[in-house]
Scaffold this active site. Sequence first.
Site, PDB file in Angstrom:
ATOM      1  N   LYS A  76       0.842  -1.208   0.000  1.00 45.28           N
ATOM      2  CA  LYS A  76       0.000   0.000   0.000  1.00 45.28           C
ATOM      3  C   LYS A  76       0.871   1.250   0.000  1.00 45.28           C
ATOM      4  O   LYS A  76       0.619   2.190  -0.762  1.00 45.28           O
ATOM      5  CB  LYS A  76      -0.880  -0.003   1.260  1.00 45.28           C
ATOM      6  N   ASN A  77       1.883   1.249   0.860  1.00 45.11           N
ATOM      7  CA  ASN A  77       2.665   2.472   1.011  1.00 45.11           C
ATOM      8  C   ASN A  77       3.576   2.752  -0.172  1.00 45.11           C
ATOM      9  O   ASN A  77       4.240   3.783  -0.213  1.00 45.11           O
ATOM     10  CB  ASN A  77       3.477   2.426   2.315  1.00 45.11           C
TER      11      ASN A  77
ATOM     12  N   ARG B 240      -4.080   9.857   3.728  1.00 46.44           N
ATOM     13  CA  ARG B 240      -2.837  10.559   4.001  1.00 46.44           C
ATOM     14  C   ARG B 240      -1.999  10.742   2.726  1.00 46.44           C
ATOM     15  O   ARG B 240      -1.377  11.784   2.515  1.00 46.44           O
ATOM     16  CB  ARG B 240      -2.042   9.758   5.053  1.00 46.44           C
TER      17      ARG B 240
ATOM     18  N   ASP C 224      -5.066   7.656   8.629  1.00 45.63           N
ATOM     19  CA  ASP C 224      -5.163   7.113   9.988  1.00 45.63           C
ATOM     20  C   ASP C 224      -4.868   8.190  11.009  1.00 45.63           C
ATOM     21  O   ASP C 224      -3.965   9.002  10.829  1.00 45.63           O
ATOM     22  CB  ASP C 224      -4.156   5.974  10.174  1.00 45.63           C
TER      23      ASP C 224
ATOM     24  N   ASP D 208       4.729   0.681  11.724  1.00 48.40           N
ATOM     25  CA  ASP D 208       3.571  -0.071  11.233  1.00 48.40           C
ATOM     26  C   ASP D 208       3.559  -1.528  11.721  1.00 48.40           C
ATOM     27  O   ASP D 208       2.529  -2.184  11.699  1.00 48.40           O
ATOM     28  CB  ASP D 208       3.531  -0.036   9.693  1.00 48.40           C
TER      29      ASP D 208
END
Length: 470
Positions: free
Chosen positions: A65-66, A142, A166, A356
């Site tokens: 995802k990041n 974000r 988040d 994370d």
Amino acid sequence: MALAGREGITGGGPCGQAESGGTPIGGHGGSILIAMLEESTRENDIIVAAHSGPLSGEVVVPGAKNSVLKLMAAALLADGQYVLTNAPVIDDVVIMADLLMALGLQIERRPAPQGEVGQHVVIRNSGNITPVAPFELADRIRASVNVVGPLLGRFGQIDIALPGGDDFGGRPIDMHLRGLEAMGAEFDVTSEGITGRCSRLHGADIDFEFPSVGATENILMAAVLADGVTTIRNAAREPEIVDLCEMLKKMGARIDGVATSTLVVTGVEPSSLQAVTHEVVTDRVQAATYIAAVAMCGGTIRVARANAEHMGMMLSRFTDMGIAFHIDTDGITATAPERLHSIDVATLPYPGVATDYKPLIVAMLSIADGVGIVTENLYPGRFRYVEELRKLGADITIDGHHAVVRGVAHLHGASVVAPDIRAGAALVVAGLAAPGITEIGDVFHIDRGYDDIVGRLASLGASISRVRPS
Ligand code: UD1
């Protein structure tokens, strides 16, 4: 195949694989009503986890995802058609696509061909971009802040809401803005959002006080088209940043120092850049999630495509907890000990233990032998899930940015809610290790970053399902 037009934007929605052909991201067969109904019912889903183990078998981890969200933003920099392969099937990809489509990109997702995981995200940039990000979209994620660098770099203009995502407490973007100001941008920041303007950005020497992931990515993307050389010192060097550098270089960017804490970017003309196909780097946090699951439930599993090099420090600390690893060329096999040992651990920027991973570590320590102290150095407010773990019987005390975790012999099932993506996944894993039944609500947080966590855990033998309350 037709690409999605801007009329396909519906504010994010279910992100399952298309059954055949491509699916316009954010489009739901043209029916906004159906999309809204699907989203609202899915939002109420509950994950039900029963005491499980030992786990066995293999799980294949998709892209991160990041990384994928930033790679999608990079497509603003040059016209043409991009294909991101190994992209995870997660809701944040849908939200980011909605945002990028609102700016003028055309995006669709296609099921991955046989033998691949995840999906293909196909992005077409025709150069017809409006650098104004609608508040309701930017506010949801974000990574929306990642459009600021490429938009300023290419179009000299950006209007955007302050980024959401988040809630770990305050998440300022002062370093992003200071870096871009050093390159010639001027900002007007209000409680509503940010307006930025510049003529062509110029190279600058930027020294970060902290290796911020998002600020590094933003300055990097802005610098690709700037006039002259930009040096980013104390840059973040997470594998996802290396992935972004690799894609930018393939596009024609000139970047030296990739994977180090000093990135040197020599600006090029827009005509030197081109659209590319790029494979998203494997998600190290999803990989760690399945390792945490086997560590807490017992057994041996193989996590295919996990990149041990990207998880070095984490694997070393997991080894201290008693987990045995076998690393091969395309994956990691993990075997649980009889009982986990407690450790003390502190989160740090890469190559340290990532923040994370922390909810997973706290969950694992909650049934380990002994007392472990977990120190959070990135987001002081990131302990909100502890209350939920306590409902499962965990013995955890918070003291400032430290969590003191006293291992108990076993947890017990309870009803909990996922407070954010990673904490939600940790509660799922803890639920599997807890005698009884655990129900996890607010799973939409988990859907933002996890690609079929229920199906993958079930394939390892876990007793887990996703139910939709009637
Ligand atoms: C990214 C990840 C997130 C991960 C984090 C740290 C994405 C979408 N999110 O977030 O999952 O937990 O990296 O590995 O990739 N800070 C400032 N000023 C700034 C920028 C950051 O004070 O201008 C602070 C933040 O508030 C936070 C810390 O620095 O306390 C780390 O932030 P940063 O590394 O920028 O993380 P993100 O890019 O937001």
